[in-house]
Design a protein around this motif. Sequence first.
Motif, short mmCIF file in Angstrom:
data_model
loop_
_atom_site.label_atom_id
_atom_site.label_comp_id
_atom_site.label_asym_id
_atom_site.label_seq_id
_atom_site.Cartn_x
_atom_site.Cartn_y
_atom_site.Cartn_z
N THR A 31 0.46 3.35 -10.16
CA THR A 31 -0.81 2.81 -9.69
C THR A 31 -0.59 2.24 -8.30
O THR A 31 0.50 1.74 -7.98
CB THR A 31 -1.33 1.70 -10.63
OG1 THR A 31 -0.36 0.66 -10.72
CG2 THR A 31 -1.63 2.26 -12.00
N ILE A 32 -1.63 2.33 -7.48
CA ILE A 32 -1.57 1.83 -6.11
C ILE A 32 -2.95 1.38 -5.69
O ILE A 32 -3.94 2.07 -5.95
CB ILE A 32 -0.99 2.91 -5.16
CG1 ILE A 32 -0.84 2.37 -3.75
CG2 ILE A 32 -1.80 4.18 -5.21
CD1 ILE A 32 -0.01 3.28 -2.84
N ASP A 33 -3.02 0.22 -5.06
CA ASP A 33 -4.30 -0.33 -4.62
C ASP A 33 -4.64 0.11 -3.20
O ASP A 33 -3.79 0.11 -2.32
CB ASP A 33 -4.25 -1.86 -4.66
CG ASP A 33 -4.18 -2.42 -6.07
OD1 ASP A 33 -4.67 -1.75 -7.00
OD2 ASP A 33 -3.64 -3.53 -6.24
N GLY A 34 -5.89 0.50 -2.99
CA GLY A 34 -6.42 0.77 -1.66
C GLY A 34 -5.95 2.04 -1.00
O GLY A 34 -5.97 2.13 0.23
N GLY A 103 2.78 -2.29 -8.72
CA GLY A 103 3.03 -3.22 -7.62
C GLY A 103 2.90 -2.64 -6.23
O GLY A 103 3.35 -3.24 -5.26
N LEU A 104 2.28 -1.47 -6.09
CA LEU A 104 2.13 -0.83 -4.79
C LEU A 104 0.76 -1.11 -4.20
O LEU A 104 -0.24 -1.19 -4.93
CB LEU A 104 2.29 0.69 -4.91
CG LEU A 104 3.57 1.22 -5.55
CD1 LEU A 104 3.51 2.74 -5.62
CD2 LEU A 104 4.79 0.76 -4.80
N THR A 105 0.71 -1.24 -2.88
CA THR A 105 -0.56 -1.28 -2.16
C THR A 105 -0.48 -0.24 -1.04
O THR A 105 0.61 0.22 -0.69
CB THR A 105 -0.85 -2.66 -1.54
OG1 THR A 105 0.08 -2.92 -0.48
CG2 THR A 105 -0.78 -3.77 -2.59
N ALA A 106 -1.60 0.10 -0.48
CA ALA A 106 -1.64 1.10 0.59
C ALA A 106 -0.83 0.67 1.82
O ALA A 106 -0.39 1.51 2.59
CB ALA A 106 -3.08 1.39 0.99
N GLU A 107 -0.60 -0.64 1.98
CA GLU A 107 0.11 -1.15 3.16
C GLU A 107 1.55 -1.53 2.88
O GLU A 107 2.33 -1.73 3.81
CB GLU A 107 -0.59 -2.39 3.72
CG GLU A 107 -1.99 -2.15 4.24
CD GLU A 107 -3.03 -2.15 3.11
OE1 GLU A 107 -2.82 -2.82 2.08
OE2 GLU A 107 -4.05 -1.45 3.25
N ASP A 108 1.93 -1.69 1.59
CA ASP A 108 3.24 -2.27 1.30
C ASP A 108 3.76 -1.85 -0.08
O ASP A 108 3.09 -2.07 -1.08
CB ASP A 108 3.13 -3.79 1.37
CG ASP A 108 4.45 -4.51 1.37
OD1 ASP A 108 5.50 -3.85 1.24
OD2 ASP A 108 4.45 -5.74 1.51
N PHE A 109 4.95 -1.27 -0.09
CA PHE A 109 5.59 -0.87 -1.35
C PHE A 109 6.69 -1.85 -1.76
O PHE A 109 7.40 -1.62 -2.73
CB PHE A 109 6.23 0.52 -1.22
CG PHE A 109 5.26 1.68 -1.21
CD1 PHE A 109 3.89 1.50 -1.07
CD2 PHE A 109 5.73 2.97 -1.32
CE1 PHE A 109 3.02 2.59 -1.05
CE2 PHE A 109 4.88 4.06 -1.31
CZ PHE A 109 3.52 3.86 -1.18
N SER A 110 6.85 -2.96 -1.04
CA SER A 110 7.96 -3.87 -1.33
C SER A 110 7.85 -4.53 -2.70
O SER A 110 8.85 -5.01 -3.23
CB SER A 110 8.09 -4.93 -0.24
OG SER A 110 6.94 -5.76 -0.22
#
Length: 131
Positions: A31-34, A103-110
Amino acid sequence: MKQLSILALGAVAVLTACNSRPANQFDLKGTIDGADGQTIYLVYTRNDSVKTDSTVIADGTFAFTGIAEVPVSATFYMGDVMNWESKTRAGIYLEPSEMTVTGLTAEDFSGAKISGSRTQDEVYEYEALIR
């Protein structure tokens, strides 16, 4: 009645065989946001060659399926593969299992958290010991 039981047992066996996944197959879902509509890539090695797979993120989810006979180091990323400072890049250990990334977002995978990989769990334990 006996013939019906044998037929039913045979049908169950066929359906089970059709639904089982190969012993060396990995399934990576996340899953990933944005990031809807963007492409996410997965790069890993198999039989001394580099495999690159990609999929378009839809409804905040993505999925990859492939073959890994043994645990292998892999990278999943969005954007420019040559940008080593990109925050949309994360390492993972793929192995023949069903794995999940959160825990992923379009700007940051950390904030990536991978579950379902015993090797990845061992990496997390090692990193915790180092800290």
